[in-house]
Design a protein around this motif. Structure first.
Motif, short mmCIF file in Angstrom:
data_model
loop_
_atom_site.label_atom_id
_atom_site.label_comp_id
_atom_site.label_asym_id
_atom_site.label_seq_id
_atom_site.Cartn_x
_atom_site.Cartn_y
_atom_site.Cartn_z
N HIS A 18 -52.85 -30.18 73.49
CA HIS A 18 -54.20 -30.72 73.57
C HIS A 18 -54.57 -31.51 72.32
O HIS A 18 -55.24 -32.54 72.39
CB HIS A 18 -55.19 -29.56 73.78
CG HIS A 18 -56.56 -30.00 74.15
ND1 HIS A 18 -57.61 -29.98 73.26
CD2 HIS A 18 -57.07 -30.49 75.32
CE1 HIS A 18 -58.70 -30.42 73.85
NE2 HIS A 18 -58.41 -30.73 75.09
N THR A 25 -57.06 -39.28 78.37
CA THR A 25 -56.21 -38.09 78.52
C THR A 25 -54.74 -38.45 78.27
O THR A 25 -53.83 -37.78 78.77
CB THR A 25 -56.36 -37.48 79.93
OG1 THR A 25 -56.03 -38.47 80.93
CG2 THR A 25 -57.79 -36.99 80.16
N LEU A 77 -52.53 -35.42 79.83
CA LEU A 77 -52.89 -34.03 79.62
C LEU A 77 -52.68 -33.23 80.90
O LEU A 77 -53.00 -33.68 82.00
CB LEU A 77 -54.37 -33.95 79.20
CG LEU A 77 -54.92 -32.57 78.85
CD1 LEU A 77 -54.22 -32.01 77.62
CD2 LEU A 77 -56.42 -32.67 78.60
#
Length: 329
Positions: A18, A25, A77
């Motif tokens: 993350h 993302t 992500l």
């Protein structure tokens, strides 16, 4: 103990972290290389002694001493990757070369996102292994692992660099002479000096490959800001963000915790109006010389982050090109 086997393929699943997903993302190039490192560690764990046992039982640190990568598609992500490593026979003093292919488990079919290599060596902890007999807690390396072993990073015999020769030591008049001005006057290069922090090191004191990945990521950001094309400004005002197409990072010699690292970075070429090549060289001072400890090349482009062209490559306009090359705008 089972004999280590490094001539078979391994496949490792992973996800981008993350903290490395900084724009929308999309994962940055460092996340691909983190996943490559995880796959290398997993390969050794499955092959025989993993990184912990190699250090604690045999006194050798597992080091990625070189990596290459071509980044062919975005990594997002929460996507799950599968990194397949294919090993070749180890070559004495050159370590073990692992070819990597990273894919995404898309619903329809596997989507390739990265191809590259990692060269791995087992670097001796000289404080423990260079004073025979070995301390009682250490064992000799098994014969199958000895071709991977070196006394230090500078003992690795790398093949020739396709993008040019590695840097040579920069000699100073004397061990007490002041450091020279780097880079050369008139160059478009940026010099960044910093002490080697402990969190870029491993095995107590040595700079590791992942530390140079972070240095490369950091110095690109500093270079663009110094040239008036800071990433945040271009993201906010033009909806553009740099994206990486290729990297090569090669360690040349040990750098140690709290030494002063001199990093020189410069854009070297503009390619077809859409990409730019750059080079990074890192040095530490030893007596009357600045000794090169790592060299890297990186190829960048820009991508759109807004509108219908989100994710599409952007042209390098004249102001960006002049800024990249350090020319007056």
């Amino acid at each position: 103990m089972n004999a280590p086997r490094h001539t078979f393929d391994t496949t490792t699943a992973g996800r981008p972290r993350h903290e490395g997903v900084n724009v929308r993302t999309w994962a940055g190039f460092r996340q691909y290389l983190c996943l490559l490192e995880e796959a290398v560690l997993d390969h050794f764990h499955r092959s025989g002694p993993g990184a912990r046992r190699l250090y604690e039982e045999f006194g050798h640190g597992l080091d990625i001493v070189e990596s290459t990568g071509t980044y062919s598609a975005p990594l997002l992500l929460d996507e799950t990757t599968r990194t397949r490593l294919t090993a070749t026979e180890p070559v004495p003093r050159q370590g073990l070369r692992l070819k990597a292919r990273m894919t995404i488990n898309a619903p329809e079919q596997a989507r390739p996102v990265f191809r590259g290599t990692a060269r791995v060596a087992l670097v001796a902890d000289r404080d423990r292994t260079n004073r025979p007999p070995l301390p009682p807690e250490l064992q000799p390396l098994p014969p199958e692992l000895r071709p991977l072993a070196v006394d230090s990073v500078d003992a690795v015999a790398h093949p020739a660099l396709p993008a040019g020769s590695p840097p040579t030591p920069l000699r100073l008049p004397s061990p007490t002479a002041p450091e020279p001005v780097l880079p050369d006057p008139g160059s478009n290069a940026l010099l960044w000096r910093r002490r080697v922090p402990y969190f870029h090191c491993h095995y107590d004191r040595r700079m590791q490959h992942a530390g140079y990945v972070r240095i490369l990521e950091d110095v690109v950001d500093r270079y663009l800001a110094a040239r008036g094309i800071a990433i945040g400004d271009h993201l906010a005002t033009r909806g553009l963000v740099p994206v990486v197409h290729r990297t090569r990072i090669r360690m040349l010699a040990d750098a140690f915790m709290e030494e002063r690292l001199h990093t020189v970075f410069a854009v070297t070429d503009i390619i077809r109006g859409t990409l730019f090549d750059a080079r990074m060289d890192c040095y530490v001072r030893r007596g009357d010389a600045l000794v090169p400890t790592a060299t890297a090349t990186i190829t960048h482009g820009y991508a759109h982050t807004t509108g219908e062209r989100t994710g599409a490559p952007a042209e390098l306009d004249e102001p960006i090109v002049k800024a990249l090359l350090g020319e007056p705008r």
